[in-house]
Write an enzyme that holds these catalytic residues in place. Structure first.
Site, short mmCIF file in Angstrom:
data_model
loop_
_atom_site.label_atom_id
_atom_site.label_comp_id
_atom_site.label_asym_id
_atom_site.label_seq_id
_atom_site.Cartn_x
_atom_site.Cartn_y
_atom_site.Cartn_z
N CYS A 48 40.28 34.48 39.72
CA CYS A 48 39.46 35.23 38.77
C CYS A 48 40.02 35.06 37.36
O CYS A 48 41.22 34.84 37.17
CB CYS A 48 39.45 36.70 39.16
SG CYS A 48 38.35 37.72 38.15
N ASP A 50 40.35 37.32 35.31
CA ASP A 50 41.00 38.58 34.93
C ASP A 50 42.38 38.31 34.34
O ASP A 50 43.20 37.60 34.94
CB ASP A 50 41.13 39.48 36.16
CG ASP A 50 41.50 40.91 35.81
OD1 ASP A 50 42.61 41.11 35.26
OD2 ASP A 50 40.71 41.82 36.10
N ARG A 52 44.94 39.98 34.20
CA ARG A 52 46.08 40.54 34.93
C ARG A 52 46.52 39.66 36.10
O ARG A 52 47.51 39.97 36.77
CB ARG A 52 45.71 41.94 35.47
CG ARG A 52 45.37 42.95 34.39
CD ARG A 52 44.75 44.19 34.98
NE ARG A 52 43.43 43.89 35.57
CZ ARG A 52 42.67 44.79 36.20
NH1 ARG A 52 43.10 46.04 36.32
NH2 ARG A 52 41.49 44.44 36.71
N HIS A 107 41.24 39.77 43.83
CA HIS A 107 42.27 40.74 43.44
C HIS A 107 41.72 42.16 43.40
O HIS A 107 40.50 42.37 43.35
CB HIS A 107 42.86 40.38 42.06
CG HIS A 107 41.86 40.49 40.95
ND1 HIS A 107 41.73 41.62 40.19
CD2 HIS A 107 40.95 39.61 40.48
CE1 HIS A 107 40.78 41.44 39.28
NE2 HIS A 107 40.29 40.22 39.44
N CYS A 110 38.73 44.50 40.71
CA CYS A 110 38.01 43.39 40.08
C CYS A 110 36.72 43.86 39.43
O CYS A 110 35.85 44.44 40.09
CB CYS A 110 37.71 42.32 41.13
SG CYS A 110 36.86 40.87 40.47
#
Length: 218
Positions: A48, A50, A52, A107, A110
């Protein structure tokens, strides 16, 4: 440039300097080798976007070890539906780089999965809404398996896992992957990374069960 943007750029420059003086300096030989030889990553990781989720850190990988593709929701469009960047990365990684393993990483917490559960949240983002159609089958599966009284957190957890499994299934529709799997040249797995705890759960090829990677006792 706006003042806030200048401040952020300055912070990024500081990070570059720390990388040059600490990380790069401490691993100089590895970087020199990576910069002077053709890349030969052993694994393609589809993760992803993302901020993080840092797959190199999670897997303790050095330069040149993993080939990474990132997008919203760690989606893999089935072959022929949305031929584009993800499809090209897969084909190149398998056919040219000859990776030996492919991972799809989802994750916790999400945003893409939350958007699938709350479709109206992307009404003002038509491109994102269109992209998330790649997760509709996973949403259907997760909904059909969930209990009527399932909590929102449980729904999100279930959907995150089902989405990883569905994207692995989509991955196998790509001709380069299908051929490599048939020859035994590549294997695949699906992962879920828990941001808060650092736990990684893996469903190895053919399994629907995500098993935690347990920290080795010293």
């Amino acid at each position: 440039m706006a003042a806030e943007g200048q401040e952020i750029l300055a912070r990024l420059k500081d990070g570059i300097r720390r990388f040059q003086t600490e990380v790069h300096a401490e691993n100089r030989d590895a970087y020199l080798k990576a910069g002077s030889t053709q890349q030969q990553p052993h694994t393609l990781i589809i993760a992803c976007a993302d901020s993080r989720v840092d797959v190199e850190t999670i897997t303790s990988s050095g330069p040149g070890e993993v080939f990474v593709a990132r997008n919203i929701g760690n989606m893999v469009p089935a072959y022929g539906e949305m031929l584009g960047g993800v499809s090209a990365v897969i084909e190149y990684a398998v056919s040219a780089l000859k990776v030996k393993h492919i991972v799809v990483v989802g994750h916790s917490d999400c945003g893409a999965m939350k958007a699938l559960l709350s479709p109206s949240s992307t009404d003002s983002m038509p491109t994102v809404k269109s992209w998330l159609t790649n997760g509709q089958a996973a949403l259907k599966v997760a909904s059909s398996l969930g209990a009527p009284d399932e909590k929102p957190s449980e729904k999100l957890h279930r959907l995150t896992e089902e989405n990883v499994l569905m994207q692995v299934a989509h991955l196998k529709t790509h001709p380069s992957v299908a051929g490599a799997l048939a020859r035994g040249d590549v294997s695949v797995s699906g992962w879920v990374y828990e941001i808060g705890t650092g736990e990684v759960r893996i469903a190895e090829d053919g399994s629907r069960v995500f098993v935690p990677v347990i920290e080795a006792k010293r």
